[in-house]
Design a protein around this motif. Structure first.
Motif, short mmCIF file in Angstrom:
data_model
loop_
_atom_site.label_atom_id
_atom_site.label_comp_id
_atom_site.label_asym_id
_atom_site.label_seq_id
_atom_site.Cartn_x
_atom_site.Cartn_y
_atom_site.Cartn_z
N ALA A 44 -2.01 10.71 3.43
CA ALA A 44 -0.58 10.49 3.49
C ALA A 44 0.18 11.41 3.71
O ALA A 44 1.47 11.17 4.28
N ALA A 45 0.19 12.85 3.04
CA ALA A 45 0.83 13.90 3.66
C ALA A 45 0.88 14.30 4.99
O ALA A 45 1.66 14.76 5.32
N ILE A 46 -0.09 14.11 5.90
CA ILE A 46 0.39 14.80 7.28
C ILE A 46 0.42 13.15 7.80
O ILE A 46 0.52 13.64 8.91
N ALA A 47 0.16 12.45 7.45
CA ALA A 47 0.50 11.23 8.70
C ALA A 47 1.90 11.62 8.65
O ALA A 47 2.86 11.81 8.41
N ASP A 48 2.74 10.72 9.59
CA ASP A 48 3.90 10.62 10.42
C ASP A 48 5.15 9.54 9.94
O ASP A 48 5.22 8.71 10.49
N GLY A 49 5.65 9.67 7.88
CA GLY A 49 5.82 8.23 8.17
C GLY A 49 5.30 7.82 7.04
O GLY A 49 4.20 8.21 6.58
N ALA A 50 5.27 6.05 7.37
CA ALA A 50 5.36 5.68 6.55
C ALA A 50 3.35 5.26 7.21
O ALA A 50 3.22 5.89 7.84
N VAL A 51 2.14 4.86 5.88
CA VAL A 51 0.83 4.98 6.84
C VAL A 51 0.25 3.51 6.09
O VAL A 51 0.47 3.03 4.80
N GLU A 52 -0.44 2.78 7.52
CA GLU A 52 -0.69 1.86 6.72
C GLU A 52 -2.19 1.95 5.44
O GLU A 52 -2.12 2.58 5.69
N PRO A 86 4.45 2.27 -2.02
CA PRO A 86 4.29 1.43 -1.58
C PRO A 86 5.76 0.93 -0.11
O PRO A 86 6.86 1.64 -0.68
N GLU A 87 5.49 0.94 0.98
CA GLU A 87 6.74 0.94 1.75
C GLU A 87 6.16 -0.26 2.66
O GLU A 87 5.21 -0.42 3.18
N GLY A 88 6.86 -1.12 2.58
CA GLY A 88 7.22 -2.76 3.27
C GLY A 88 6.00 -3.72 3.15
O GLY A 88 4.70 -3.03 1.56
N PRO A 89 5.71 -4.41 3.25
CA PRO A 89 4.08 -4.94 2.70
C PRO A 89 2.85 -4.74 2.82
O PRO A 89 1.89 -5.33 2.05
N SER A 90 2.57 -3.52 3.54
CA SER A 90 1.57 -3.45 3.39
C SER A 90 1.04 -1.82 4.15
O SER A 90 -0.32 -1.12 4.43
N ALA A 91 2.38 -0.92 4.00
CA ALA A 91 2.10 0.46 4.00
C ALA A 91 1.94 1.70 2.54
O ALA A 91 2.58 0.58 1.65
N LEU A 92 2.04 2.42 2.91
CA LEU A 92 2.78 3.71 1.58
C LEU A 92 2.85 5.03 2.99
O LEU A 92 2.77 5.06 4.18
#
Length: 149
Positions: A44-52, A86-92
């Motif tokens: 999650a830390a290396i993702a560019d924003g929210a990640v599924e 949680p970010e939206g219905p299926s992301a973190l």
């Protein structure tokens, strides 16, 4: 008396892995997270924003070779601790507290890693990296073949 270094094989690779993992677990323990949670938090830390969420699960399963249920439990634990949200219905997304914890544990382990790799030439590290990458690719292929019905 001269001793010969052992060849790189399953046992020597495993011993290095478990020694390094034990060091990491010791660093993580005071922060209240497990090795598996640290692997999950890193994705999650290396993702560019929210990640599924499914991508995080797949990433953890692929890296650590565990059942999906364990990866989901790691996500749930990090979410309960306020390190993921949680970010939206299926992301973190990683929270500010998660980002701070990731930065702290990364800095703490970097100091130890510097000591572990001190005196090992870049050439030796490059060779070891190539060998370990090849072994990982082959082991992943073998595991995939074993899992086929």
């Amino acid at each position: 008396m001269t001793t010969t270094a052992p060849r790189a094989e399953g046992r020597t690779i495993a011993l290095a892995h478990y020694a390094g993992r034990a060091v990491l677990e010791h660093v993580l323990a005071p922060h209240g997270i497990s090795f598996l949670q640290s692997v999950t938090l890193r994705l999650a830390a290396i993702a560019d924003g929210a990640v599924e969420r499914a991508a995080v699960v797949d990433g953890v399963v692929g890296a650590v070779k565990i059942p999906e249920s364990e990866a989901r439990r790691a996500i749930d634990g990090l979410t309960a601790a306020g390190l993921l949200a949680p970010e939206g219905p299926s992301a973190l997304r990683i929270t500010e507290a998660g980002r701070e914890l990731y930065a702290t544990t990364t800095a703490e382990t970097a100091v130890i890693s510097a000591r572990l790799y001190a005196g090992i030439s870049e050439e030796d590290r490059a060779v070891a990296g190539r060998v370990l990458t090849l072994v990982t690719e082959r082991a992943d292929a073998e595991l995939a073949a074993l899992r086929r019905p």
